[in-house]
Design an enzyme around this catalytic site. Sequence first.
Site, short mmCIF file in Angstrom:
data_model
loop_
_atom_site.label_atom_id
_atom_site.label_comp_id
_atom_site.label_asym_id
_atom_site.label_seq_id
_atom_site.Cartn_x
_atom_site.Cartn_y
_atom_site.Cartn_z
N ASP A 23 0.88 -1.15 0.00
CA ASP A 23 0.00 0.00 0.00
C ASP A 23 0.93 1.22 0.00
O ASP A 23 2.08 1.11 0.44
CB ASP A 23 -0.88 -0.03 1.26
N ASP A 25 0.16 5.16 0.62
CA ASP A 25 0.03 6.19 1.64
C ASP A 25 0.04 5.56 3.04
O ASP A 25 -0.72 4.64 3.31
CB ASP A 25 -1.30 6.94 1.43
MG MG Z 1 -2.59 3.37 3.42
#
Ligand code: MG
Length: 301
Positions: A23, A25
Site C-alpha cells: 500500500d 500512503d
Molecule cells: Mg494506506
Amino acid sequence: MAKLMTREISEEIVRDVDSFLFDCDGVLWDGNGPIKGSLETVLRLKELGKQVFYVTNNSSQTRDDYVKKCATYGFPAQKDEILCTAYIAAEYLRTANFKDKVYVIGKKEAMGAELENAGIRYTGTGPDPLEGNTYADWLSNIKLDPEVKCVLVGFDPHISYMKLIRAASYLKKPDCVYLATNEDSSLPVKNSDICIPGTGCIVKPVSLASGREPIVMGKPAPNMFEVLRKVHNLEPSRCMMIGDRKDTDIMFAKNCGMRSMLVFSGISSIDDIQQISDTEELEESQPDYYAENLAGLGIFI
Ligand SMILES: [Mg+2]
C-alpha cells in the site's frame, strides 16, 4: 496471533515470498515524503530479485501519475507494477466487453483518463450543480442519458446533490452495472483537526438511494489481485501484502490468500493489535506480522 517482525521471520519471508505488494500512503510515504526505512526496504527487496507492486485504493490518480510519484521519491516503478482503482475499474469494464456509456462520479483526470485509455465512453465528470429549487423542478429538468449502462463512483471533490440524483436514477434500471472504486471512510490526514471524508462517503448515499450495492474494485475486494495475478502469474501463497489499514489492506491479503504485514506508520497503531489479541472472533482480522514501519522488515534483510 500477529507476530512482531523478527530476524527469524524475515529470513523465512525472504525464502518463501517472491512478490511484495505495498500500500502506498501511510506505508511508503506520507504528506512529508518517504517514511523512514521504506525506500531502503523496497530497494533491498528489488536487489534480492523480488517483485514489488504498488497497490492503492486512491481513485484520483492514474497509473502514469503513480509512476511519476514513485520516481519523485526514488521508488523504482513501471506502469505494470502499479494498481490503482481508476485503472482497475476501466480494466474491469474492458474485460467484460462493456460497449455502452459510463456515468462517472469522479475525477476526469484520473477516472476519465483510465476509461479513455480502455476505449470506454463516459459522462458526468466536473461540476454539476443542482438545477432548480424544488422537487418538481428536478423531476422536469433532469435529463438522463439513455446510453448510460454503468454507474462508477470514485472520489469526486465536485460531488453534488445533482450527481446523486443522476447516479441513483440510472441505477433504477436493473441492467445498469454499479461499480465503486473503493469504500474508504476518510483520507489519511496526520496531525490535523480536519477530517477529509473518503470515497465511501460518496458511495453510501448512492447505494442508499438506489437500494443497490456496488461491485467494489479496491481493497479489500480481490479484483486488484486478480488483475495482477493474470498479468504476472502470481501464486498467492508466495505473495505478501504490507499495509497500514486492517479493514482494507489486511482484509485484502486475507481475501486473496496472501501473507500480511501491518505497519504503524499510517492509520493503525499498536493498540489495534493489542485490542483484538484476546478476542477470538476477531482473530481473522489480524495481520500475520507487524512492525512500527517498513524499517522493521528492512533492517533484517
Ligand atoms: Mg494506506
